[in-house]
Design a protein around this motif. Sequence first.
Motif, PDB file in Angstrom:
ATOM      1  N   SER A 153      37.111 -20.445 -65.226  1.00  0.00           N
ATOM      2  CA  SER A 153      37.734 -19.626 -64.283  1.00  0.00           C
ATOM      3  C   SER A 153      36.301 -18.678 -63.502  1.00  0.00           C
ATOM      4  N   VAL A 168      43.022 -22.655 -67.571  1.00  0.00           N
ATOM      5  CA  VAL A 168      41.842 -22.467 -67.211  1.00  0.00           C
ATOM      6  C   VAL A 168      41.180 -21.310 -68.440  1.00  0.00           C
ATOM      7  N   LEU A 212      47.787 -26.991 -65.245  1.00  0.00           N
ATOM      8  CA  LEU A 212      46.719 -26.476 -64.888  1.00  0.00           C
ATOM      9  C   LEU A 212      46.187 -24.997 -66.419  1.00  0.00           C
ATOM     10  N   TRP A 236      39.938 -26.152 -65.906  1.00  0.00           N
ATOM     11  CA  TRP A 236      38.773 -25.572 -65.170  1.00  0.00           C
ATOM     12  C   TRP A 236      38.112 -24.270 -65.554  1.00  0.00           C
ATOM     13  N   HIS A 291      31.645 -24.257 -64.592  1.00  0.00           N
ATOM     14  CA  HIS A 291      31.694 -25.200 -64.210  1.00  0.00           C
ATOM     15  C   HIS A 291      31.424 -26.646 -65.532  1.00  0.00           C
ATOM     16  N   ASN A 345      40.612 -24.635 -55.532  1.00  0.00           N
ATOM     17  CA  ASN A 345      40.699 -25.816 -56.056  1.00  0.00           C
ATOM     18  C   ASN A 345      41.341 -26.319 -57.104  1.00  0.00           C
ATOM     19  N   ALA A 346      40.679 -25.799 -58.175  1.00  0.00           N
ATOM     20  CA  ALA A 346      42.062 -26.373 -59.289  1.00  0.00           C
ATOM     21  C   ALA A 346      43.077 -26.298 -59.136  1.00  0.00           C
ATOM     22  N   SER A 347      43.758 -24.537 -58.355  1.00  0.00           N
ATOM     23  CA  SER A 347      45.543 -24.531 -58.558  1.00  0.00           C
ATOM     24  C   SER A 347      45.809 -26.018 -57.245  1.00  0.00           C
ATOM     25  N   ASP A 379      33.827 -20.933 -62.111  1.00  0.00           N
ATOM     26  CA  ASP A 379      32.722 -22.062 -61.721  1.00  0.00           C
ATOM     27  C   ASP A 379      32.132 -21.652 -60.446  1.00  0.00           C
ATOM     28  N   VAL A 402      44.663 -30.824 -66.132  1.00  0.00           N
ATOM     29  CA  VAL A 402      43.657 -30.310 -64.933  1.00  0.00           C
ATOM     30  C   VAL A 402      43.138 -28.968 -66.102  1.00  0.00           C
ATOM     31  N   GLY A 419      38.053 -21.976 -57.576  1.00  0.00           N
ATOM     32  CA  GLY A 419      38.863 -21.742 -58.300  1.00  0.00           C
ATOM     33  C   GLY A 419      40.427 -22.513 -57.969  1.00  0.00           C
TER      34      GLY A 419
END
Length: 139
Positions: A86, A110, A108, A84, A116, A95-97, A88, A82, A93
Motif C-alpha cells: 500500500s 494490497v 488483487l 502490492w 515495494h 498500477n496494481a488496480s 510502494d 497481484v 498503487g
Amino acid sequence: MLFRSRQAARQAIRRLIGEDRLVEILRSAYADAAIVTPEVAEGYRAQVRTRDWDLALLAVTRDQGRSTLPAALSTLALPVQVVWGSRDPWIPGANASRLAAAIPGARLDVIEGAGHLPFEERPGAFMAAILPFLAEHHA
C-alpha cells in the motif's frame, strides 16, 4: 560502435549502482527503511557482485517501454494473484488496480503498510494473502 555504447552504459550503471549506492536505493524501496539491516544489505550487495548483473539491469531498463506483456495479460487463462504494498514508493498503487483489471479473474491483495517489497517488509501479511490463494488453486 554498439560495443562502445554498451560498455559505456555498463560503466555508468556500475558507477550509479555501486555497492554503497545500492543500500540507499534499497532503502528507498521500503515503507520502513529500518528493515534494511546490515544482513539484508549484504544479501543485495551480493547480487551486484554477480557476473554481468549490469547487463541484466540494462536489458530490463531497455525493454521497459517495448514490452508486449500488457497485450498478453488479457489472454491469461490461469489463476493470477497481484500482491502490492500500500505504501510502494516506486510504483503507484493505481498500477496494481490496472494490472489486476487487465487480467481476467485476477485477485488483487494490497498489503497495508508495505512498500515495494511486501514479502520482505510484511512477510506474515504476505503469506496470509498468498496461502489461501495457493490452497484454492492447488491442483
